[in-house]
Design a protein around this motif. Structure first.
Motif, short mmCIF file in Angstrom:
data_model
loop_
_atom_site.label_atom_id
_atom_site.label_comp_id
_atom_site.label_asym_id
_atom_site.label_seq_id
_atom_site.Cartn_x
_atom_site.Cartn_y
_atom_site.Cartn_z
N LEU A 159 -8.18 3.16 -31.59
CA LEU A 159 -8.22 4.54 -32.09
C LEU A 159 -9.57 5.19 -31.76
O LEU A 159 -9.62 6.35 -31.32
N SER A 160 -10.64 4.44 -31.95
CA SER A 160 -11.98 4.98 -31.67
C SER A 160 -12.09 5.40 -30.21
O SER A 160 -12.66 6.47 -29.89
N LEU A 161 -11.56 4.61 -29.32
CA LEU A 161 -11.60 4.93 -27.90
C LEU A 161 -10.78 6.19 -27.60
O LEU A 161 -11.22 7.08 -26.85
N GLY A 175 -22.41 11.06 -22.70
CA GLY A 175 -22.81 9.70 -23.02
C GLY A 175 -24.24 9.55 -23.49
O GLY A 175 -24.78 8.44 -23.52
N LYS A 176 -24.85 10.66 -23.87
CA LYS A 176 -26.23 10.60 -24.37
C LYS A 176 -26.18 10.54 -25.90
O LYS A 176 -25.91 11.53 -26.57
N GLY A 177 -26.45 9.38 -26.45
CA GLY A 177 -26.34 9.19 -27.89
C GLY A 177 -24.90 8.95 -28.30
O GLY A 177 -23.96 9.13 -27.50
N SER A 178 -24.72 8.53 -29.55
CA SER A 178 -23.37 8.25 -30.06
C SER A 178 -22.92 9.23 -31.13
O SER A 178 -21.74 9.34 -31.42
N ARG A 179 -23.88 9.92 -31.73
CA ARG A 179 -23.53 10.87 -32.80
C ARG A 179 -24.66 11.88 -32.96
O ARG A 179 -25.80 11.63 -32.57
N LEU A 212 -8.27 9.64 -39.80
CA LEU A 212 -8.83 9.88 -38.47
C LEU A 212 -7.75 10.34 -37.50
O LEU A 212 -8.03 11.11 -36.56
N LYS A 213 -6.54 9.89 -37.69
CA LYS A 213 -5.44 10.32 -36.82
C LYS A 213 -4.96 11.73 -37.18
O LYS A 213 -4.47 12.47 -36.33
N LYS A 214 -5.13 12.09 -38.45
CA LYS A 214 -4.57 13.36 -38.93
C LYS A 214 -5.56 14.50 -38.92
O LYS A 214 -5.20 15.67 -38.68
N GLU A 215 -6.83 14.24 -39.19
CA GLU A 215 -7.81 15.29 -39.52
C GLU A 215 -9.06 15.14 -38.68
O GLU A 215 -9.41 14.04 -38.25
N ASN A 216 -9.74 16.26 -38.40
CA ASN A 216 -11.03 16.15 -37.70
C ASN A 216 -12.15 16.94 -38.37
O ASN A 216 -13.28 16.93 -37.90
N SER A 247 -17.89 8.69 -42.34
CA SER A 247 -18.99 9.12 -41.47
C SER A 247 -19.24 8.14 -40.33
O SER A 247 -19.72 8.53 -39.26
N LEU A 248 -18.88 6.87 -40.54
CA LEU A 248 -19.09 5.86 -39.50
C LEU A 248 -18.24 6.14 -38.26
O LEU A 248 -18.52 5.63 -37.17
N TRP A 249 -17.21 6.97 -38.43
CA TRP A 249 -16.29 7.26 -37.33
C TRP A 249 -16.41 8.70 -36.84
O TRP A 249 -15.60 9.14 -36.01
N CYS A 250 -17.41 9.41 -37.35
CA CYS A 250 -17.54 10.83 -37.01
C CYS A 250 -18.57 11.05 -35.90
O CYS A 250 -19.50 10.27 -35.74
#
Length: 761
Positions: free
Chosen positions: A173-175, A241-245, A315-319, A345-348
């Motif tokens: 899902l993250s990918l 690809g500069k940084g992750s968040r 995560l699948k439903k909302e952003n 927040s870990l997935w945002c």
């Protein structure tokens, strides 16, 4: 052919898969082992003396293939010991708990982390067997209790792949979410038809700063559009690809709202990303009291058993995880809204939050600002506020009254705990005696009271057992609060260095001891310089060198100062040389009232008049009313609620023609927006000096030749510029400002004020 590579931390994976049960903030001992940097260092130093072949803080990473995804798992082992033909991966945990109460099965997650590191190391070094050592360091006694387990490589491999199998759907899902985000960013254009004056320069400079992984300090006046000019290049960088968040850090609710609105504007133009706004636990909690345990709160019950499925679904439903959405979903799934926001927040991709989530050692998000800090693109809004906030975050204090109150609660119940509090109280009595002998109310030293730390550590050890067995007894919550106050004090003491002093103050019958962080640059620099890139911006960073020196910058930090995008003619600035130094203020009240009345009569409209203190405001207002009446005047009250603040601001409408008596540096001198005719002018009385206090004078002493400027002049001029910044908010706005103080005619102040104002009348 592999599609892509993603990164995750050992701790993040372990906690996601293995954490279970309910949220429980009741003191349970086993959940309260704290990680202390100093304790780690002491044990690592001891190991260096014992073992010939010992390495500390060893970075480990390994790529695992999950379907056609390359998952790089990384982390840092506390220590690696090679003793003969045996290899030990050591995990160090520090605690105040008596080691007799810690056994081999104390915490499954600690073993799991060690096993993950052991597998990576064994794999890389072609070992068939390896040991994991779990070492608990007792902070008060400095005793160590270790447990060793031997593992075969096949045994560890089975454990790791079981963990990764559980984690697999989140990897996929993250990918998918990342690919969708990056595709949208490629097509994303600047959301407005054209750039304002100075806006493109700020955006390009931010982009290049991130590209080069550097630090930028930017002074960008009101009207340039700082939020979009920093967020847009940060988002574009993320897609490359500069940084992750992106961590968008703010000091006030209003700036968080502006950031949220800006993200929404980008989404309307095609951006697909997950953004979240973190709200303080006290504000977002559904219950009457913030008590996080399953007996009191249904949202804490079985939280960790439910949360993984909730996160996957959301995560699948909302952003857009705004406060409103977080509260809605938390109620729907019956989970704690605060913990839900932290876990989401870990997935945002973009996290909007208060400074303290990044910088405060007591509230910092460890996953982002300790383990994965070099993936953060930091955008620090209203950076001028960070100096005082940082001093608060990195300082700590204790009061004698709380110690005495705690000793009364436990007297006759817990002999050793009572004795430890009595000893601490005696220490405070000695401090008071020292002040009395010198006939002073305060003193500060550049040394620590190490003997106090020992007494406090002894209390923590005794209190650990008390908090387990004394639940639901009278005064329990007060003792628990004292425990965490003292633990915080000890934690901050680990940071104590030449940037600190120890301040003792007598406040009526009470005695306070404070570890006061005068210069927060070193502590802030740990975050600012280690992040992927940091952009610190504000309308008022004058002089830039002052902010670079105190906010963790260095000689290599980029700096940018932009002129106002508005026509110079839009703001007319006047000066009056009336002496507003403290000893002359009262003598000049009548003259001041006359100047205020004349200025507000010259051009009718709404004005804000900013005074150096509430005390002086009251004196002047009473005299002003005697001379001219109170019609069309309003006064800022002290400690206003949010509703009272909104009520005050509702008076500003075209045609109201009011004069609002306010305090400089207060809630109406920055962060409010009154465009057009809602506010046509401001009067600033004095030069904004902070109130004289022990701490301000300590700052002055510390910085020596620059001390007066660092303690008084620069913070003061910042408040002046913020107050004046309320007047012109839009391109079409026009307004007028009066600065009342003879110091505004001094070359130092002329040079500090914007060059646009050099034609001041």
């Amino acid at each position: 052919m592999r599609r892509t590579i993603i990164k995750e931390s050992v701790r993040g994976i372990i906690e996601y898969v293995l954490k279970e049960g309910s949220i429980d903030d009741r003191y349970l001992g086993r959940t309260r082992a704290i990680e202390g940097t100093l304790a780690h260092q002491k044990l690592q130093k001891l190991n260096e003396n014992i073992y010939e072949n010992y390495n500390k803080e060893v970075q480990l990473e390994e790529e695992f293939i999950i379907d056609d995804i390359g998952l790089i798992v990384e982390g840092r082992a506390d220590g690696i010991i090679i003793d003969g033909d045996k290899v030990y991966i050591e995990e160090i945990k520090s605690t105040y708990r008596d080691l007799i109460n810690i056994d081999e099965d104390y915490n499954e997650l600690h073993w799991a982390q060690g096993k993950f590191y052991a597998y990576i190391y064994a794999l890389k070094n072609k070992l068939n067997e390896i040991y994991v050592r779990l070492s608990y360091f007792q902070i008060e006694t400095e005793e160590v209790k270790s447990f060793d387990k031997k593992f075969q490589i096949k045994e560890l491999e089975e454990f790791i792949y079981n963990i990764l199998s559980e984690y697999k759907k989140m990897i996929i899902l993250s990918l998918e979410l990342k690919e969708e985000r990056d595709e949208s960013i490629k097509e994303l254009k600047f959301p407005f038809e054209k750039y304002r004056k100075g806006q493109k320069k700020l955006a390009v400079t931010c982009y290049n700063t991130i590209k080069e992984r550097r630090i930028l300090f930017a002074q960008a006046p009101t009207g340039i559009g700082k939020t979009i000019s920093t967020l847009f290049p940060a988002v574009k960088s993320l897609g490359e690809g500069k940084g992750s968040r992106i961590m968008y850090l703010t000091a006030k609710t209003i700036t968080r709202t502006v950031a949220e609105d800006t993200v929404e504007t980008l989404k309307e133009k095609g951006l697909v990303c997950r953004n979240i706004t973190l709200t303080a636990k006290e504000k977002i909690c559904f219950k009457e009291k913030v008590k996080c345990n399953p007996d009191y709160c249904e949202y804490a019950l079985n939280y960790y058993d439910k949360i993984n499925e909730v996160i996957y679904f959301l995560l699948k439903k909302e952003n857009n995880f705004s406060r409103t959405n977080i509260e809605k979903y938390a109620k729907e799934y019956k989970v704690c809204p605060f913990e839900l926001s932290l876990d989401l927040s870990l997935w945002c991709d973009l996290i909007i939050c208060d400074y303290n989530y990044a910088f405060d050692p007591k509230a910092r998000l460890k996953r982002f600002f300790e383990e994965d800090i070099n993936s953060n693109i930091l955008l620090v809004d209203e950076g001028h506020n960070l100096i005082n906030r940082a001093r608060e975050m990195f300082s700590t204090e204790l009061y004698k009254s709380k110690i005495l109150s705690g000793s009364k609660i436990v007297k006759g119940r817990a002999r050793k705990l009572y004795k430890s509090l009595k000893d601490i109280n005696s220490f405070f009595i000695e401090l008071r005696r020292e002040l009395q002998e010198k006939e002073i109310n305060s003193l500060y030293k550049k040394e620590e009271y190490k003997e106090l730390y020992k007494l406090l550590s002894r209390f923590l050890k005794e209190c650990d057992e008390y908090l387990i067995i004394a639940q639901n007894t009278e005064g329990y919550e007060e003792i628990k609060d004292l425990y965490f106050d003292i633990r915080s004090f000890i934690s901050i003491s680990e940071l104590y260095d030449d940037n600190y002093v120890t301040l003792i103050e007598q406040e009526r019958s009470d005695i306070k001891i404070k570890l006061f962080c005068i210069n927060p640059s070193k502590n802030l620099g740990e975050i600012v310089r280690k992040s992927y890139s940091s952009i610190i911006f504000s309308a008022t960073l004058t002089p830039l060198s002052y902010y670079i020196n105190l906010l963790g910058g260095d000689i290599d930090s980029y700096r940018l100062r932009l002129p106002s995008p508005f026509s110079k003619e839009n703001l007319r600035v006047y000066k009056n040389p009336l002496n507003m130094r403290y000893k002359y203020r009262d003598k000049n009240i009548d003259k001041l009232c006359e100047i205020i009345k004349n200025f507000t009569n010259e051009e009718i409209g709404n004005y804000m008049i900013f005074f150096p203190s509430y005390e002086y405001l009251k004196k002047v207002y009473l005299r002003y009313v005697e001379l001219y009446g109170e019609e069309r005047t309003i006064v800022q009250g002290e400690a206003l609620t949010e509703a009272e603040k909104e009520g005050f601001l509702s008076n500003f409408y075209e045609g109201a023609n009011i004069s609002a008596f306010c305090v400089i540096g207060g809630m109406f001198s920055e962060g409010i927006d009154l465009p057009g005719k809602k506010l046509i002018g401001s009067i600033v009385i004095g030069v904004g000096f902070p109130k004289i206090s022990n701490e301000t004078n300590i700052i002055m002493d510390y910085f020596k030749d620059e001390g007066f400027d660092y303690a008084y002049v620069y913070p003061g001029i910042n408040k002046v510029m913020q107050a004046i910044g309320r007047v012109i908010r839009r391109e079409e706005d026009k307004g007028r400002v009066l600065l009342i103080d003879d110091r505004y005619f001094n070359r130092k102040y002329i040079d500090l004020l914007p060059s646009d104002w050099q034609g001041m009348e």
